[in-house]
Design an enzyme around this catalytic site. Sequence first.
Site, PDB file in Angstrom:
ATOM      1  N   PHE A 185       0.841  -1.049   0.077  1.00 47.92           N
ATOM      2  CA  PHE A 185       0.118  -0.136  -0.058  1.00 47.92           C
ATOM      3  C   PHE A 185       1.110   1.149   0.063  1.00 47.92           C
ATOM      4  CE2 PHE A 185      -2.473   3.517   1.735  1.00 47.92           C
ATOM      5  CZ  PHE A 185      -3.598   3.577   1.098  1.00 47.92           C
ATOM      6  N   ASP A 199       9.176   2.580   1.507  1.00 48.85           N
ATOM      7  CA  ASP A 199       7.999   3.189   2.081  1.00 48.85           C
ATOM      8  C   ASP A 199       7.777   2.987   3.596  1.00 48.85           C
ATOM      9  OD1 ASP A 199       5.474   4.114   2.760  1.00 48.85           O
ATOM     10  OD2 ASP A 199       4.501   3.215   1.217  1.00 48.85           O
ATOM     11  N   LYS A 229       2.726   9.999   8.264  1.00 50.53           N
ATOM     12  CA  LYS A 229       1.779   9.716   9.538  1.00 50.53           C
ATOM     13  C   LYS A 229       2.524   9.926  10.757  1.00 50.53           C
ATOM     14  CE  LYS A 229      -0.769   5.823   7.746  1.00 50.53           C
ATOM     15  NZ  LYS A 229      -0.611   5.164   6.445  1.00 50.53           N
TER      16      LYS A 229
HETATM   17  C1  LIG Z   1      -0.968   5.243   5.160  1.00 54.67           C
HETATM   18  C2  LIG Z   1       0.154   4.888   4.100  1.00 54.67           C
HETATM   19  C3  LIG Z   1       0.352   5.649   2.719  1.00 54.67           C
HETATM   20  C4  LIG Z   1      -0.453   6.536   2.663  1.00 54.67           C
HETATM   21  O1  LIG Z   1      -0.365   7.824   3.408  1.00 54.67           O
HETATM   22  P1  LIG Z   1      -1.181   9.054   3.191  1.00 54.67           P
HETATM   23  O2  LIG Z   1      -0.909   9.997   4.342  1.00 54.67           O
HETATM   24  O3  LIG Z   1      -2.888   8.420   3.493  1.00 54.67           O
HETATM   25  O4  LIG Z   1      -1.425   9.565   1.851  1.00 54.67           O
HETATM   26  C5  LIG Z   1       1.487   5.163   1.977  1.00 54.67           C
HETATM   27  N1  LIG Z   1       2.233   4.178   2.470  1.00 54.67           N
HETATM   28  C6  LIG Z   1       2.066   3.308   3.598  1.00 54.67           C
HETATM   29  C7  LIG Z   1       2.853   2.293   3.865  1.00 54.67           C
HETATM   30  C8  LIG Z   1       0.965   3.692   4.515  1.00 54.67           C
HETATM   31  O5  LIG Z   1       0.703   2.919   5.486  1.00 54.67           O
END
Ligand SMILES: *Cc1c(COP(=O)(O)O)cnc(C)c1O
Length: 404
Positions: free
Chosen positions: A135, A220, A249
């Site tokens: 994700f 990521d 986050k």
């Molecule tokens: C939450 C998340 C995203 C997206 O972040 P947003 O601030 O919602 O755009 C991308 N990568 C990972 C691994 C995430 O957990």
Amino acid sequence: MNVSRQTFNEVMVPNYQPAEIIPVRGEASRLWDQQGREYIDLAGGIAVTVLGHANPIMVNALTEQAGKLWHLSNVMTNEPALKLAKAITEATFAERVFFCNSGAEANEAAFKLARKYGNSIGPHKNKIISFFNAFHGRTLFTVSVGGQAKYTQGFEPIPAGIDHVPFNDLAALEAAMNDEVCAIVLEPIQGEGGLLPATQAFIEGARALATRHKALLIFDEVQSGNGRSGQLYAYQHYGVVPDVLTTAKGLGGGIPIGAMLTTAKIAETLAFGTHGSTYGGNPLACAVAHAVFEAINTPAIRANVTARATQLHEGLLAIGSRHGVFEGVRGLGLLVGAPMSATWKGKAKEIVNAGLKHGVWTLVAGPDVLRMAPALNISEAEVAEGLSRLDAACAELVAMPKAA
Ligand SMILES: *Cc1c(COP(=O)(O)O)cnc(C)c1O
């Protein structure tokens, strides 16, 4: 003006289905809803509120900056952004930082950087390799790089030049690699995909393959970063350094901010005018994030993450064996997942709802995994109380006659 959960259905786009309760106040790892009911927060706003709610460190940073300067634009730089970037570069492999407002934007920047970097080497070097169940956010480019078809269905045509291979399968990654690959993108621990940590061999293998094919290795760490793994960033846990790292986050602890970290050499790819953001690096968000960063980058927080993770693992294993709902516990640091047992497959959401009835907030990671991502400073007593409420919730759920 009176608003309730019903108001949501009347005025909001229906892309979310929020819980029935509406929290109105928080303190540390506790929340109170409109009716004054109290909840233990084991969700942490989905791995965001790393210092809990209404932390005085953050309240002070915000109010101090709010009285000085909120916004300038990228025509001028500002002190909070420079201080935050200095702190991040001093604590990590990174030599250059790009600020934005979310995880998706941090990844969008990283993927654009990867394409431009590939282009500078050769016209066909544009393929991005990522992993099933990954994700990376909800913009069109980031859902396309993400490995969950349900998020791109209906949004076609989607960007081309993206290949997906199974996570933790080094042979599959090697088979997909060639000199047209500009980047390998992975989460050191897949968050939304079910709290699956990468194996050490897989991370090391991905590093070697990226280097061999002159591709960028992008981590990521939007979810795994900012102290959550027990290290400041999960790459430090593995001892494998990426070329680009994205985060968001927990970086702001609740104020919207994202960042892309890289080396001085690779940063040259994003030359003047190639990318930008109106709010990225604004003084207000950066002042709060800097205070958060200083507060979480400490031995005391790292020790608490490790101790509370052990407490959660043990508590969830006990609940699992008492009520037969879980079949184990996995994760890294305070990203904790309890996969549902065979009888409870697909029903993680029922546990979350039962938990809310009993005053504890948890999350799912897909239909089959109960997830917890609490504040990094959550206390032993708060975790104990949360586990005991979850235990009561599971007891009630298991005792309930199954709906036909
Ligand atoms: C939450 C998340 C995203 C997206 O972040 P947003 O601030 O919602 O755009 C991308 N990568 C990972 C691994 C995430 O957990």
